[in-house]
Design an enzyme around this catalytic site. Structure first.
Site, PDB file in Angstrom:
ATOM      1  N   GLU A   1      31.274   4.136  31.763  1.00  0.00           N
ATOM      2  CA  GLU A   1      32.485   3.343  31.304  1.00  0.00           C
ATOM      3  C   GLU A   1      33.706   4.364  31.494  1.00  0.00           C
ATOM      4  O   GLU A   1      33.550   5.588  31.284  1.00  0.00           O
ATOM      5  CB  GLU A   1      32.402   2.866  30.127  1.00  0.00           C
ATOM      6  N   ASP A   2      34.811   3.694  31.850  1.00  0.00           N
ATOM      7  CA  ASP A   2      35.889   4.621  31.854  1.00  0.00           C
ATOM      8  C   ASP A   2      36.572   5.249  30.786  1.00  0.00           C
ATOM      9  O   ASP A   2      36.751   5.961  30.392  1.00  0.00           O
ATOM     10  CB  ASP A   2      37.201   3.845  33.018  1.00  0.00           C
TER      11      ASP A   2
ATOM     12  N   ASP B   1      38.221   2.082  23.804  1.00  0.00           N
ATOM     13  CA  ASP B   1      39.208   1.988  23.062  1.00  0.00           C
ATOM     14  C   ASP B   1      38.733   1.365  21.879  1.00  0.00           C
ATOM     15  O   ASP B   1      38.425   2.051  20.982  1.00  0.00           O
ATOM     16  CB  ASP B   1      40.237   1.055  23.938  1.00  0.00           C
TER      17      ASP B   1
ATOM     18  N   PHE C   1      48.671   4.690  26.816  1.00  0.00           N
ATOM     19  CA  PHE C   1      47.997   3.696  27.758  1.00  0.00           C
ATOM     20  C   PHE C   1      47.968   4.647  29.148  1.00  0.00           C
ATOM     21  O   PHE C   1      48.974   5.201  29.635  1.00  0.00           O
ATOM     22  CB  PHE C   1      48.985   2.510  27.896  1.00  0.00           C
TER      23      PHE C   1
ATOM     24  N   ARG D   1      44.711   2.675  40.178  1.00  0.00           N
ATOM     25  CA  ARG D   1      43.311   3.167  40.007  1.00  0.00           C
ATOM     26  C   ARG D   1      42.843   4.190  41.120  1.00  0.00           C
ATOM     27  O   ARG D   1      42.106   5.279  40.603  1.00  0.00           O
ATOM     28  CB  ARG D   1      42.447   2.000  40.495  1.00  0.00           C
TER      29      ARG D   1
HETATM   30  P1  5GP Z   1      37.659  -1.794  24.325  1.00  0.00           P
HETATM   31  O1  5GP Z   1      36.672  -2.836  24.228  1.00  0.00           O
HETATM   32  O2  5GP Z   1      36.923  -0.388  23.979  1.00  0.00           O
HETATM   33  O3  5GP Z   1      38.823  -1.913  23.414  1.00  0.00           O
HETATM   34  O4  5GP Z   1      38.258  -1.671  25.614  1.00  0.00           O
HETATM   35  C1  5GP Z   1      37.807  -1.134  26.839  1.00  0.00           C
HETATM   36  C2  5GP Z   1      38.818  -1.402  28.207  1.00  0.00           C
HETATM   37  O5  5GP Z   1      40.086  -1.558  27.958  1.00  0.00           O
HETATM   38  C3  5GP Z   1      38.425  -0.452  29.037  1.00  0.00           C
HETATM   39  O6  5GP Z   1      37.309  -0.790  29.984  1.00  0.00           O
HETATM   40  C4  5GP Z   1      39.677  -0.725  29.938  1.00  0.00           C
HETATM   41  O7  5GP Z   1      39.703  -1.570  30.811  1.00  0.00           O
HETATM   42  C5  5GP Z   1      40.790  -1.247  28.796  1.00  0.00           C
HETATM   43  N1  5GP Z   1      41.676  -0.051  28.399  1.00  0.00           N
HETATM   44  C6  5GP Z   1      41.710   0.397  27.064  1.00  0.00           C
HETATM   45  N2  5GP Z   1      42.378   1.302  26.966  1.00  0.00           N
HETATM   46  C7  5GP Z   1      43.117   1.537  28.418  1.00  0.00           C
HETATM   47  C8  5GP Z   1      44.145   2.387  28.923  1.00  0.00           C
HETATM   48  O8  5GP Z   1      44.688   3.298  28.198  1.00  0.00           O
HETATM   49  N3  5GP Z   1      44.536   1.990  30.247  1.00  0.00           N
HETATM   50  C9  5GP Z   1      43.729   1.138  30.914  1.00  0.00           C
HETATM   51  N4  5GP Z   1      44.372   1.197  31.965  1.00  0.00           N
HETATM   52  N5  5GP Z   1      42.977   0.398  30.399  1.00  0.00           N
HETATM   53  C10 5GP Z   1      42.558   0.590  29.172  1.00  0.00           C
END
Ligand code: 5GP
Length: 180
Positions: A102-103, A106, A155, A168
């Site tokens: 995963e990237d 959050d 962000f 991206r």
């Molecule tokens: P989670 O379910 O952990 O809250 O969110 C994960 C997803 O939220 C990531 O795969 C990504 O797509 C998006 N996301 C969360 N933080 C960021 C951020 O700082 N920048 C971007 N571009 N996407 C984010």
């Protein structure tokens, strides 16, 4: 998004050189941990993990199969705690060692949902490799086995991470400081 609002050069948070160095370290760890695997399946979460996953897996030498999930993002009729699978994996993972890639983690809701699903489907083991960890934002616990960098609550864009599908292809991680 109004394209004219795009910032031309985001502030660099993690340079291309630092990213590549860390990716190489992670690949070495993965290679050594999975040296005895009988079947390794790397699963990326589209679309953000793609750039990281490609660089990482090119440096992993144990045999590995590749597949992808795509989840619905927030604002597409879902709330953060409610994650939907838009594209499922094609491979069966029963009995396989699964490495989820995963990237960014959050709140943790996306990964929690996917990790539970992979275990339910009979994977022999499931580990998580995440490039970025916004640990201060976590709402559900997600164990990260291979973590690239811990970052503050910005962000971020680049190296797979987007703003309205732009950015991206930046080779580094930048901080977006405009309107989202
Ligand atoms: P989670 O379910 O952990 O809250 O969110 C994960 C997803 O939220 C990531 O795969 C990504 O797509 C998006 N996301 C969360 N933080 C960021 C951020 O700082 N920048 C971007 N571009 N996407 C984010």
């Amino acid at each position: 998004m109004n394209i004219t609002k795009r910032v031309s050069k985001p502030r660099v948070l993690i340079s291309e050189q630092d990213l590549q160095r860390r990716v190489t370290e992670l690949a070495k760890e993965i290679d050594s941990d999975y040296a005895d695997t009988t079947r390794l399946v790397a699963i990326g979460v589209l679309k953000g993990s793609v750039f990281f996953m490609v660089d990482l897996l090119k440096q992993v030498h144990v045999p590995v199969q590749v597949d992808f999930f795509q989840t619905s993002s927030y604002g597409e009729g879902t709330s953060p705690g409610e994650v939907r699978i838009r594209k499922d994996i094609d491979l069966s993972i029963r009995g396989a060692d699964v490495l989820l890639i995963e990237d960014i983690v959050d709140t943790g809701f996306t990964l929690r949902t996917i990790l539970d699903l992979l275990r339910f489907r009979g994977a022999r083991s499931v580990k998580l490799c995440a490039l970025l960890d916004k640990v201060s934002r976590r709402q559900v616990e997600v164990p990260i086995d291979y973590r690239g960098f811990e970052i503050d609550d910005h962000f971020v864009i680049g190296y797979g991470l987007d703003l309205a599908d732009y950015y991206r292809n930046l080779p580094y991680i930048g901080i977006y400081e405009g309107d989202t």
